[in-house]
Design a protein around this motif. Structure first.
Motif, short mmCIF file in Angstrom:
data_model
loop_
_atom_site.label_atom_id
_atom_site.label_comp_id
_atom_site.label_asym_id
_atom_site.label_seq_id
_atom_site.Cartn_x
_atom_site.Cartn_y
_atom_site.Cartn_z
N TYR A 15 8.12 37.63 45.65
CA TYR A 15 9.78 37.77 45.12
C TYR A 15 9.90 38.60 43.41
N GLN A 16 8.71 37.70 42.88
CA GLN A 16 9.02 38.45 41.70
C GLN A 16 9.17 40.65 41.40
N TYR A 17 8.22 40.72 42.67
CA TYR A 17 8.38 42.14 43.05
C TYR A 17 10.07 42.78 43.24
N ILE A 18 9.99 41.68 44.48
CA ILE A 18 11.44 42.72 44.79
C ILE A 18 12.72 42.10 44.61
N SER A 19 12.44 41.75 43.40
CA SER A 19 13.92 40.64 42.58
C SER A 19 14.27 41.39 40.42
N THR A 20 12.66 41.47 39.84
CA THR A 20 13.14 41.68 38.07
C THR A 20 12.42 43.61 38.04
N PRO A 21 13.52 43.68 37.36
CA PRO A 21 13.63 45.05 37.30
C PRO A 21 12.37 46.37 36.80
N ASP A 22 11.83 44.90 36.38
CA ASP A 22 10.85 45.49 35.43
C ASP A 22 9.17 45.53 36.21
N SER A 23 8.96 44.62 37.07
CA SER A 23 9.10 44.68 38.46
C SER A 23 9.33 45.87 39.60
N ARG A 58 21.69 45.36 34.23
CA ARG A 58 22.63 44.02 33.23
C ARG A 58 23.57 43.24 34.03
N GLY A 59 23.12 42.09 33.56
CA GLY A 59 23.67 40.74 34.73
C GLY A 59 23.09 41.17 36.24
N LYS A 60 24.22 41.20 36.81
CA LYS A 60 24.56 41.83 37.98
C LYS A 60 24.16 43.61 38.94
N GLN A 61 23.98 44.27 37.63
CA GLN A 61 24.58 45.96 38.09
C GLN A 61 22.61 46.39 37.56
N TYR A 62 22.01 47.06 38.57
CA TYR A 62 20.71 47.89 38.83
C TYR A 62 21.29 48.90 39.11
N THR A 63 20.09 49.43 37.86
CA THR A 63 20.09 51.41 38.00
C THR A 63 19.15 51.56 38.00
N PHE A 64 19.05 52.05 38.71
CA PHE A 64 17.41 52.60 39.86
C PHE A 64 17.24 53.43 39.35
N ILE A 65 16.33 54.35 38.41
CA ILE A 65 16.20 55.58 38.25
C ILE A 65 14.76 56.34 38.85
N GLU A 69 20.42 55.37 40.41
CA GLU A 69 21.83 55.04 41.39
C GLU A 69 21.79 53.75 40.91
N VAL A 70 22.67 53.66 41.56
CA VAL A 70 23.51 51.81 41.16
C VAL A 70 23.91 51.39 41.73
N ALA A 71 23.14 49.87 42.00
CA ALA A 71 23.39 49.27 43.13
C ALA A 71 23.93 47.79 41.89
N ASP A 72 24.65 46.80 42.83
CA ASP A 72 25.37 45.79 42.32
C ASP A 72 24.30 44.52 43.28
N ARG A 73 23.57 43.46 42.51
CA ARG A 73 22.96 42.36 42.98
C ARG A 73 24.03 41.87 44.15
#
Length: 127
Positions: free
Chosen positions: A21-29, A41-48, A54-58
């Motif tokens: 779960y750590q690997y599928i949910s935390t930005p660093d992992s 930032r909050g529920k907004q994730y930016t994937f580079i 690409e930006v996605a919302d959790r």
């Protein structure tokens, strides 16, 4: 009416649900296997990836069970991508289920993308 096709993939993973779960949910992992870099930032994730961003919302999550994202640029309300951890009651085998949506002509490409990323995930966690 959704014009996209739902893709369901299952990958056996040798790791505990909480570790996975750590690997599928935390930005660093996630930055170790899913994208080159991941910021949140909050529920907004930016994937580079390389030069694309690409930006996605959790939109939903349950600790040690699943996390679901919605791409911001996707106008289709019914689409998302989800990473779900499933444990077999009898064997205790752990699988990662991936749900994604793709246009008809991008289904194979999307499956290949996930197979590559999950292969990288397994490499990173040794599972």
């Amino acid at each position: 009416m959704s014009s996209k096709i739902r893709i369901d993939l299952e990958f056996p993973i040798h790791a505990s649900p909480s570790f996975l779960y750590q690997y599928i949910s935390t930005p660093d992992s996630m930055g170790e296997w899913f994208a080159d870099n991941v910021n949140s930032r909050g529920k907004q994730y930016t994937f580079i990836w390389n030069d694309s961003e690409e930006v996605a919302d959790r939109i939903s999550q349950k600790t040690d069970v699943y996390i679901r994202f919605k791409w911001e640029e996707d106008d289709d309300d019914d689409t998302y991508f989800e990473l779900r951890i499933e444990v077999d009651d009898l064997t205790k085998d752990v699988s990662l289920l991936v749900v994604d949506f793709a246009d008809e002509d991008e289904v194979e490409e999307s499956k290949m993308f996930w197979e590559n990323q999950i292969s990288e995930l397994k490499h990173v966690i040794g599972g």
